[in-house]
Write a protein that holds these residues in place. Structure first.
Motif, short mmCIF file in Angstrom:
data_model
loop_
_atom_site.label_atom_id
_atom_site.label_comp_id
_atom_site.label_asym_id
_atom_site.label_seq_id
_atom_site.Cartn_x
_atom_site.Cartn_y
_atom_site.Cartn_z
N THR A 185 0.56 -0.87 0.11
CA THR A 185 -0.60 -0.12 0.03
C THR A 185 0.35 1.09 -0.06
OG1 THR A 185 -1.87 -1.03 1.26
CG2 THR A 185 -1.80 1.36 0.94
N THR A 186 2.34 0.99 0.96
CA THR A 186 2.71 2.05 1.05
C THR A 186 3.67 2.63 -0.44
OG1 THR A 186 3.24 2.11 3.61
CG2 THR A 186 4.89 3.38 2.25
N VAL A 187 4.22 1.41 -1.03
CA VAL A 187 4.98 1.52 -2.09
C VAL A 187 3.98 2.26 -3.67
CG1 VAL A 187 6.08 0.35 -4.17
CG2 VAL A 187 6.63 -0.25 -1.57
N PHE A 188 2.79 1.24 -3.51
CA PHE A 188 1.69 1.83 -4.39
C PHE A 188 1.62 3.67 -4.56
CE2 PHE A 188 2.16 -2.00 -6.01
CZ PHE A 188 2.25 -1.97 -7.13
N ASP A 189 1.05 3.60 -3.00
CA ASP A 189 0.80 5.39 -2.62
C ASP A 189 2.19 6.63 -3.44
OD1 ASP A 189 -1.54 7.10 -1.62
OD2 ASP A 189 0.32 7.33 0.20
N LYS A 190 3.20 5.61 -3.14
CA LYS A 190 4.38 6.75 -3.70
C LYS A 190 4.69 6.87 -4.94
CE LYS A 190 7.46 5.97 0.61
NZ LYS A 190 8.88 5.47 0.94
N ILE A 191 4.47 6.07 -5.57
CA ILE A 191 4.61 6.07 -6.97
C ILE A 191 3.03 5.95 -8.03
CG2 ILE A 191 6.41 4.26 -6.84
CD1 ILE A 191 4.72 2.07 -8.14
N LYS A 192 2.09 6.53 -7.47
CA LYS A 192 1.08 6.01 -7.99
C LYS A 192 1.25 7.48 -9.26
CE LYS A 192 -2.10 8.03 -4.61
NZ LYS A 192 -3.51 7.70 -3.65
N HIS A 193 1.26 8.54 -8.32
CA HIS A 193 1.16 9.76 -9.37
C HIS A 193 2.46 10.65 -10.33
CE1 HIS A 193 -1.89 11.08 -7.07
NE2 HIS A 193 -1.42 11.35 -5.90
N LEU A 194 3.40 9.13 -10.72
CA LEU A 194 4.69 9.38 -11.20
C LEU A 194 4.27 8.96 -12.83
CD1 LEU A 194 7.77 7.64 -8.63
CD2 LEU A 194 6.80 10.36 -9.18
N SER A 195 4.19 10.09 -13.56
CA SER A 195 3.56 9.76 -15.12
C SER A 195 6.03 9.31 -16.00
CB SER A 195 3.36 10.66 -16.01
OG SER A 195 3.07 10.84 -16.71
N ILE A 196 5.04 8.67 -16.74
CA ILE A 196 6.05 8.41 -17.84
C ILE A 196 5.20 8.98 -19.50
CG2 ILE A 196 7.96 6.62 -16.38
CD1 ILE A 196 5.83 4.53 -18.55
N GLU A 197 4.15 9.56 -19.01
CA GLU A 197 3.37 9.77 -20.49
C GLU A 197 4.08 10.12 -21.42
OE1 GLU A 197 0.48 8.68 -21.13
OE2 GLU A 197 0.69 7.20 -19.51
N LYS A 198 3.87 10.52 -22.53
CA LYS A 198 4.44 11.41 -23.82
C LYS A 198 4.34 12.63 -23.01
CE LYS A 198 4.47 7.96 -27.21
NZ LYS A 198 3.69 7.66 -28.60
N ARG A 199 5.52 12.73 -23.13
CA ARG A 199 5.43 14.75 -23.43
C ARG A 199 4.41 15.40 -24.29
NH1 ARG A 199 10.89 17.25 -23.19
NH2 ARG A 199 10.22 19.69 -22.86
N PRO A 200 3.18 16.41 -24.35
CA PRO A 200 2.80 16.70 -25.17
C PRO A 200 3.35 18.60 -25.83
CG PRO A 200 1.67 17.91 -23.28
CD PRO A 200 2.87 16.85 -22.90
N LEU A 201 3.14 18.23 -27.37
CA LEU A 201 4.53 19.29 -28.28
C LEU A 201 2.88 19.85 -28.97
CD1 LEU A 201 6.66 19.61 -28.79
CD2 LEU A 201 6.39 17.99 -30.43
N THR A 202 3.06 21.33 -29.33
CA THR A 202 2.62 21.80 -29.52
C THR A 202 3.03 22.75 -30.87
OG1 THR A 202 1.64 23.75 -28.61
CG2 THR A 202 0.15 22.19 -28.11
N LEU A 203 2.75 22.71 -32.45
CA LEU A 203 3.65 23.24 -32.98
C LEU A 203 2.67 24.57 -33.53
CD1 LEU A 203 5.56 20.38 -34.88
CD2 LEU A 203 6.19 21.93 -32.54
N THR A 204 3.45 25.57 -33.91
CA THR A 204 2.57 26.59 -34.15
C THR A 204 3.71 27.28 -35.37
OG1 THR A 204 1.35 26.60 -32.13
CG2 THR A 204 1.14 29.17 -34.14
N PHE A 205 2.90 27.39 -36.30
CA PHE A 205 3.98 28.49 -38.18
C PHE A 205 3.26 29.79 -38.21
CE2 PHE A 205 4.34 23.97 -38.30
CZ PHE A 205 5.52 23.85 -39.32
N THR A 206 4.09 30.53 -37.74
CA THR A 206 3.75 32.68 -38.86
C THR A 206 4.65 32.19 -39.66
OG1 THR A 206 4.68 32.72 -36.25
CG2 THR A 206 2.22 32.04 -36.32
N GLY A 207 4.16 33.55 -40.06
CA GLY A 207 4.76 34.51 -40.76
C GLY A 207 4.35 35.63 -41.62
#
Length: 766
Positions: free
Chosen positions: A338-360
């Protein structure tokens, strides 16, 4: 006192890796779902690896990837694709067994840091410069070594700028790692391919000494030996356990973290180690580290011993008391979970969201604004990361050649990958009727890729060049016969054959032994054959033999001897226990250490051999008749089988003991235990390896075939007449027309002389 002591944790799945990181590991080793020696672990995908690296680095923890199996020829194409991807991550190192893979990494992937796996059986000082030549920066030492031996090897490592790594906790193999073929030969699950079926943990028929698990050793723990290992100069303290769960990993790593930190701060060991018994263990021993190889290193329970430890510690006697202890332990384990999973449950390895915006606009550069966030800390960081990149050239007005927005989208959507989740690609800021050269878009893309890759230019994918297949160095298509002996009573065999004769040297010697120097000088026709394991003084004596005799040619199964032969300009051939399975291993040994030839592994099959490309002026050899070695150990197999009056192995045991016996598993299959004088205890298959098919199938591939006439592994079986065997094998190797009837007769006679034989591995392979 130096605080630069690495605590290296196992990570068999994502939760275990997170648990190791949060418990304070300095580094974690883990494997993908391919090319690693723990197939039974859950393992991770490449996309998950990228997220794990990012998470670990947020906590100043490194990630090492295990690629610690022997590699087959056909796998290098896909493996190279993987390495190309790994080279564009911030991975901190790869752990490798295969010599061919070491070659490929050094030549084509110099940015990847390379560590030698324990599967390379590193146990003497000569192996450090061998591995250094192949690009290794650190070495995981064999688990069988004692403190004195570790200290000596580590000192040489420091001279060579090679770090040392020692297992300090977890399961112990009873066999030398990398030299265990037990389940490979019996059920086709090779430990060298990560498929060990753990024959050493199996139950056997009750032995004369009353044991049902005669090969099952306790778990290793150096929890109270950390000061001595620090004094020895060891860099990394490694914990075994990639098939263990998050609770186990967190408990062990947290315990070692506190012990290390406490000792570094106060000079004293402050932890009592009791928490290590709350999670899976087979009881604990430091017998190898102390050099005290005794009967107490074995245990009859191959499963979790934590319950029995708790009962013994509590002195519980009655059924009620024992039940109470078991219930309390169960509650403690649940609380740990219980203690271990409580410590790690918020750790994320999700991909970083990325937005690309072109202007000119006309007369200004094309601008790319990039926004990304970091989930490594378990939540989105308060400040988003924004990167702005400009094209080198200005946008021009053009009605005919306006920017093709589909082409831009096609080029930049590749950023939706293992590292990033491309949530938005916005081109609305590019007005109609403007143009820019496509090469500028490519430059812009590459610049962004480098910025997102820790300001490092993306490394192009590597394609290995096609290997040249060189013919034999002689026009003669006939493969020559060679013979292996180990007893001077067999010297008369030199009179009955013109075959090359190898003489197998012992594993152990009296200190200062010189008799083999005179022996080889008196018998110059004999070719020295060096064994796989040469530890401490035994390596020193073997080295002295090599240096004093200076033979024209040797065969060695030990890389330390190979390195010294190279330095002395002595031609050397890689023996069969160097586990050679691919062309790149041949190239590594030839190009880096001037190797003259190699025995191809008996673990691979006909088709797998055919794909191997011979380097120029290089001999390829194969053993067609030999006992099938299952495992070799530094520990005694007789204490748990037939019993021994000695409670522990002493210096005289290696030199004088020559017992033999057998053990039988619950399926009724027997295995011979053999201990030659001056040899390590070993276990052999009941059948001999006898492969006559390869002579007709692959003679054009091989320069020579060897037969083993040492009698090692025969136990109490009557060995066939050696002169007769030689004559029969010589008849098999005759290729001229009109000799077919003699070959058939020879085959029939050999099968009669060796009734218990097999060549299953030649067909099954890896």
């Amino acid at each position: 006192m130096s605080s630069k002591i690495e605590l290296l944790a196992p990570g068999g799945d994502i939760d275990a890796i997170k648990a190791a990181i949060i418990a304070g590991a300095d580094a974690v080793y883990c494997g993908l779902d391919t090319f690693n020696a723990r197939n039974r672990a859950a393992n991770i995908s490449f996309d998950q690896l990228v997220g794990i690296i990012r998470l670990a680095h947020h906590y100043q923890c490194q990630i090492f990837l295990t690629l610690n199996i022997v590699i087959l020829e056909r796998e290098f194409k896909s493996l190279t694709k993987l390495l190309s991807k790994l080279a564009n991550t911030t991975l901190d190192g790869v752990i490798v067994q295969d010599i061919g893979l070491l070659y490929v990494l050094k030549k084509y992937f110099p940015t990847l840091d390379v560590h030698a796996s324990t599967q390379l059986t590193t146990h003497n000082v000569g192996q450090i410069p061998f591995l250094k030549k192949l690009g290794v920066s650190r070495v995981n030492l064999s688990r069988e070594l004692n403190l004195r031996e570790i200290t000596a090897i580590t000192a040489v490592g420091n001279e060579q700028n090679v770090l040392s790594e020692v297992f300090v906790h977890g399961s112990l193999c009873v066999a030398f790692s990398g030299l265990c073929y037990s389940t490979s030969a019996s059920v086709g699950n090779s430990g060298n391919r990560g498929r060990c079926s753990q024959a050493c943990r199996e139950e056997y028929e009750t032995t004369p000494s009353g044991n049902n698990f005669p090969l099952n050793v306790k778990d290793n723990s150096a929890f109270f030996d950390l000061p001595a290992l620090i004094e020895a100069g060891v860099h990394s303290f490694k914990v075994e356990g990639r098939i263990k769960g998050a609770s186990y990993v967190h408990t062990v790593i947290d315990s070692f973290r506190k012990q290390i930190d406490g000792f570094v701060k106060t000079g004293e060991l402050l932890e009592d180690g009791e928490r290590l018994y709350k999670v899976f263990n087979r009881d604990l021993t430091n017998g190898f580290l102390k050099g005290d190889l005794n009967q107490n290193m074995f245990i009859e329970n191959p499963r979790d011993n934590s319950k029995y430890h708790a009962i013994d510690k509590s002195n519980a006697i009655s059924v009620v008391q024992i039940h109470e202890v078991e219930e309390n332990l169960s509650n403690e384990k649940q609380q740990i979970n219980t203690t271990v999973f409580d410590k790690i449950k918020h750790l994320s390895i999700e991909k970083r969201p990325l937005t690309l915006t072109f202007t000119g606009a006309v007369g200004s550069p094309l601008t790319l604004t990039v926004v990304t966030t970091d989930y490594a800390a378990g939540k989105t960081t308060d400040e988003e990361q924004t990167i702005v990149v400009h094209s080198n050239n200005l946008l021009l007005a053009s009605d005919k050649n306006s920017i093709d927005k589909e082409a831009v989208e096609k080029r930049f959507k590749s950023f939706n990958n293992s590292h990033f989740n491309l949530t938005e690609l916005n081109l609305d800021g590019i007005p109609e009727g403007v143009s820019i050269p496509f090469k500028d878009l490519t430059v812009l893309k590459n610049e962004l890729a480098a910025l997102l890759n820790s300001n490092t230019a993306v490394i192009p994918e590597v394609t290995l060049p096609k290997l040249a297949r060189h013919p034999k160095s002689t026009e003669n298509t006939k493969a020559n016969l060679s013979i292996l002996i180990c007893d001077d009573t067999d010297l008369d065999l030199t009179k009955v054959t013109d075959a090359d004769i190898y003489f197998k040297l012992p594993d152990a010697y009296k200190r200062g032994c010189t008799k083999y120097v005179d022996f080889f000088n008196d018998n110059p026709r004999l070719i020295p054959w060096f064994p796989s394991v040469l530890i401490g003084k035994d390596y020193d004596v073997a080295l002295n033999i090599l240096e004093q005799v200076k033979p024209e040619l040797i065969v060695t199964n030990n890389t330390g001897i190979a390195n010294r032969a190279f330095e002395l300009g002595i031609k050397w051939i890689a023996g069969p226990f160097l586990n050679t399975t691919n062309s790149y291993a041949l190239l590594a040994m030839k190009e880096e250490l001037d190797c003259a030839g190699a025995f191809i592994s008996n673990e691979i099959n006909n088709q797998q051999m055919k794909t191997i490309a011979r380097p120029e002026n290089f001999k390829m050899l194969y053993s067609i008749y030999h006992p099938i070695l299952l495992m070799t150990s530094r520990q005694c197999f007789f204490q748990q089988s037939v019993g021994c009056e000695k409670p522990r192995i002493d210096n005289g045991c290696m030199l004088s003991c020559d017992k033999s016996t057998s053990i039988t598993n619950l399926k009724g299959v027997s295995f011979a235990i053999d201990k030659q004088k001056a040899g390590y205890p070993s276990i052999y298959n009941n059948d001999q390896f006898l492969n006559m098919e390869i002579i007709n199938d692959l003679t054009k591939l091989f320069d020579g075939f060897m037969i083993d006439l040492t009698n090692i592994g025969a136990g109490d079986k009557q060995s066939p007449d050696k002169t007769t065997l030689i004559k029969l094998f010589e008849q098999l190797l005759v290729q001229e027309g009109g000799e077919l009837s003699e070959q058939l007769n020879a085959q029939t006679t050999l099968l009669d002389m060796v009734p218990e034989s097999t060549n299953t591995q030649y067909h099954k392979g890896l």
